[in-house]
Motif scaffolding. Sequence first.
Motif, PDB file in Angstrom:
ATOM      1  N   PRO A 116       0.933  -1.225  -0.026  1.00  0.00           N
ATOM      2  CA  PRO A 116       0.201   0.095  -0.133  1.00  0.00           C
ATOM      3  C   PRO A 116       0.798   1.318  -0.187  1.00  0.00           C
ATOM      4  N   GLY A 117       2.157   1.265   0.479  1.00  0.00           N
ATOM      5  CA  GLY A 117       2.694   2.468   0.510  1.00  0.00           C
ATOM      6  C   GLY A 117       3.638   2.910  -0.767  1.00  0.00           C
ATOM      7  N   ALA A 118       3.398   1.660  -1.696  1.00  0.00           N
ATOM      8  CA  ALA A 118       4.374   2.004  -3.110  1.00  0.00           C
ATOM      9  C   ALA A 118       3.585   2.929  -3.904  1.00  0.00           C
ATOM     10  N   PRO A 119       4.601   3.713  -4.753  1.00  0.00           N
ATOM     11  CA  PRO A 119       3.876   4.488  -5.645  1.00  0.00           C
ATOM     12  C   PRO A 119       3.138   3.565  -6.502  1.00  0.00           C
ATOM     13  N   PRO A 120       1.985   4.265  -6.946  1.00  0.00           N
ATOM     14  CA  PRO A 120       0.798   3.517  -7.581  1.00  0.00           C
ATOM     15  C   PRO A 120       0.940   3.566  -9.084  1.00  0.00           C
ATOM     16  N   LEU A 121       2.141   2.933  -9.530  1.00  0.00           N
ATOM     17  CA  LEU A 121       2.609   2.890 -10.874  1.00  0.00           C
ATOM     18  C   LEU A 121       2.715   1.412 -11.167  1.00  0.00           C
ATOM     19  N   VAL A 144      17.261  -4.719 -18.928  1.00  0.00           N
ATOM     20  CA  VAL A 144      17.439  -4.294 -20.337  1.00  0.00           C
ATOM     21  C   VAL A 144      16.694  -2.701 -20.352  1.00  0.00           C
ATOM     22  N   SER A 145      15.600  -2.682 -19.800  1.00  0.00           N
ATOM     23  CA  SER A 145      14.813  -1.487 -19.978  1.00  0.00           C
ATOM     24  C   SER A 145      13.869  -1.746 -18.620  1.00  0.00           C
ATOM     25  N   VAL A 146      13.083  -0.542 -18.295  1.00  0.00           N
ATOM     26  CA  VAL A 146      11.994  -0.572 -17.453  1.00  0.00           C
ATOM     27  C   VAL A 146      10.628   0.169 -18.141  1.00  0.00           C
ATOM     28  N   HIS A 147       9.691  -0.306 -17.931  1.00  0.00           N
ATOM     29  CA  HIS A 147       8.432   0.146 -18.624  1.00  0.00           C
ATOM     30  C   HIS A 147       7.503   0.560 -17.355  1.00  0.00           C
ATOM     31  N   VAL A 148       6.999   1.676 -17.476  1.00  0.00           N
ATOM     32  CA  VAL A 148       6.310   2.502 -16.397  1.00  0.00           C
ATOM     33  C   VAL A 148       5.331   3.106 -16.650  1.00  0.00           C
TER      34      VAL A 148
END
Length: 152
Positions: free
Chosen positions: A64-69, A106-110
């Motif tokens: 619940p404390g994590a950024p909502p993405l 390799v990459s991050v998708h957000v």
Amino acid sequence: MRVYLPAILSELQRESPVLLAPRIAHGVTPALRELWPDEDDEGWEYAAQAGAADGSLILLAGAPGAPPLRVVVAADVPEGCVQALDDPPVPSAVELVCGVDLSQMVSVHVDEPAAADDVAAAAAGDEAALDRLEERDLLWYDVTEIPQIPVP
């Protein structure tokens, strides 16, 4: 082997991020190829990434404390680190049995920050928000850009 790992942003915001295993990941599996035999590699990879994005919602529901993405990490791992599941929840699902460090990413998708309300609602079980997220593409980041990923 290229895998797509569901993650939450807080896992990547450490000084030396490591995505711990075992965990469900997604890849271009024989079952995925069989489901969409007329698709090409790019389409199968997109489907695997979408499966990982859905997995990120599951992780967010428990954080619940994590950024909502939604966060998906594309990584290249040795074949021995990936095991088939006896009863995968989706055709792209596999089990990752080795941790993944920054050198393998390799990459991050957000999601873009504007999606945060829908992400939070979808993680809480809102089907309408989940439908709206299906219309959104994740933004691509190089692993060197992880510290610059905008947070809502």
